[in-house]
Design an enzyme around this catalytic site. Structure first.
Site, PDB file in Angstrom:
ATOM      1  CD  GLN A   8      14.911  89.730  86.104  1.00  0.00           C
ATOM      2  OE1 GLN A   8      14.828  89.455  87.300  1.00  0.00           O
ATOM      3  NE2 GLN A   8      13.990  89.375  85.234  1.00  0.00           N
ATOM      4  CG  ASP A  56      17.639  96.467  83.165  1.00  0.00           C
ATOM      5  OD1 ASP A  56      18.094  97.480  82.599  1.00  0.00           O
ATOM      6  OD2 ASP A  56      16.600  95.888  82.811  1.00  0.00           O
ATOM      7  CB  SER A 111      14.785  98.040  84.795  1.00  0.00           C
ATOM      8  OG  SER A 111      14.522  97.280  83.630  1.00  0.00           O
ATOM      9  CE1 TYR A 134      14.506  98.340  76.727  1.00  0.00           C
ATOM     10  CE2 TYR A 134      15.756  96.475  75.877  1.00  0.00           C
ATOM     11  CZ  TYR A 134      15.622  97.520  76.761  1.00  0.00           C
ATOM     12  OH  TYR A 134      16.610  97.746  77.694  1.00  0.00           O
ATOM     13  NE  ARG A 186      15.161  95.698  79.708  1.00  0.00           N
ATOM     14  CZ  ARG A 186      14.127  96.514  79.790  1.00  0.00           C
ATOM     15  NH1 ARG A 186      12.986  96.202  79.215  1.00  0.00           N
ATOM     16  NH2 ARG A 186      14.211  97.639  80.467  1.00  0.00           N
TER      17      ARG A 186
END
Length: 394
Positions: A134, A137, A140, A236, A129
């Site tokens: 991004q 990911d 997500s 997280y 992360r």
């Protein structure tokens, strides 16, 4: 440099997604990679074979894909498909690159079996992360779909409608929705519930996300518990001790019982989900209330959750869905495919594969190489010996 990418049909029961969608074939072609697709691989996601061939992909049998493709991209690799994925092991080739979801922190037997095939396996759940990653990911992306679908499940199950309505028959008060956990799934659940017209409240152990909760339309619920440093590596929520969860549950009962729907999203990567909603809380809720537990696959945040099942306890319905992205496979596949293509374009600059890649994204996702499990965190979780000396390129 890898020149071909294979896309087998998914075999996990109930899985409707596909790893690569047709529009990604163009992007891969521009990066110098051809695509082989198993017939009907994208059909259940809304992508028929002719959409692939129109973009230049070639249809091929599963055996041909594993036999010829330099890279095999799966939505669920063997670790995340233990029941039906085993036959693929016999098709894998030494030195081949395999990527997809693989449950690397929980599927010990499957990860060892993949290692024995001598493929280089990249587990996409381990994408770091960091800002640069991004766009790769997958967690997500899939959490976005899950948060949205969780609210729709609650709305369909609840014997009430979500919005306030003023009618000739009187005023209908809006439903009250409580979201526990404000990660990607939680924030999407809040936004979706708000769009449907409900009154939304939310709680997260990480007080730093209060502004995000408020920004998508929910009231932030503050509990008098000392969360300390509740944010772990990568943003997280981290596991807390049992004394913390006990105090949290005591305070949360008063909040939960006032809501018509509760959506829980608290999951710790590689660990059993914490119990946040107790039987006592469920029994305090009004009959007809609904709980949607997004952590069902990790044991559940609700004490009464059963993964993949519907439980009705004293008039309260507890849903334990384990694959919500499959309810919206068209867009789940589209997002996953975009993540995979970005990952592949990055990976192509660091081939041949080596355990000493200068790229953090490559290092953090490489789980097996040259017959060994080489990921330090995976080895640590299962108590295996630390990876040996750096392997040469392959």
């Amino acid at each position: 440099m890898a020149k071909s990418v294979g896309v087998p049909r998914e075999t996990f029961p109930g899985e409707r997604c596909v790893a690569i969608v047709p529009r990604s074939v163009d992007v891969l072609a521009k990066a110098g990679m051809s695509v082989l697709v198993e017939p009907s691989a994208g059909l259940e996601a809304g992508y028929p074979d002719d959409h692939y061939t129109a973009r230049g992909a070639k249809l091929a049998s599963r055996e041909t894909i594993f036999g010829e493709a330099d890279i095999v991209a799966q939505f669920r690799s063997y670790g995340a498909n233990p029941e039906k994925g085993q036959p693929d092991l016999a098709l894998m080739r030494p030195g081949q690159i395999l990527l997809g979801m693989g449950e690397p922190l929980t599927a010990s037997k499957e990860i060892q079996a993949i290692a024995k095939t001598q493929v280089s396996f990249f587990a996409l759940e381990l994408i770091p992360r960091i800002t640069r990653a991004q766009s790769m990911d997958i967690l997500s992306s899939l959490a976005t779909i899950s948060g949205y679908e969780a609210v729709l499940l609650a709305a369909q199950t609840m014997p009430k409608i979500f919005p306030m309505l003023m009618t000739a028959a009187g005023t209908i008060t809006p439903a009250k929705v409580f979201v526990i956990g404000a990660g990607v799934a939680g924030l999407q659940a809040i936004a979706t519930a708000k769009r449907l017209g409900s009154v939304v409240s939310a709680y997260d152990v990480r007080s730093a996300v209060k502004d995000q909760i408020v920004s998508v339309g929910a009231k932030f619920v503050s509990l008098d518990v000392d969360a300390g440093s509740a944010e772990g590596q990568g943003g997280y929520a981290k596991a807390m001790d049992e004394a913390f969860y006990k105090r949290q549950r005591e305070l949360m009962l008063e909040v939960v019982k006032e809501h018509d729907a509760v959506i829980t999203t608290a999951a710790i990567p590689g660990k059993k989900a914490p119990i946040l909603v107790t039987t006592a809380m469920v029994e305090a809720m009004a009959p007809g209330s609904v709980i949607v537990d997004l952590a069902a696959a990790r044991g559940g945040n609700c004490e009464l959750t059963e993964a993949g099942k519907i439980v009705i306890h004293k008039g309260v319905t507890i849903l334990g869905p384990t694959n919500l992205p499959a309810m919206a496979p068209y867009h789940a596949s589209q997002m996953f495919s975009s993540n995979v293509v970005t990952f592949l374009k990055n990976l192509s600059g660091f081939l041949p594969v080596t355990t000493q890649s200068p790229d953090e994204i490559v290092r953090d996702t490489l789980v097996t190489f040259a017959g060994q499990v080489v990921h330090p965190k995976v080895c640590e979780v299962f108590g295996w010996p630390a990876p040996g000396p750096a392997a040469a390129g392959s």
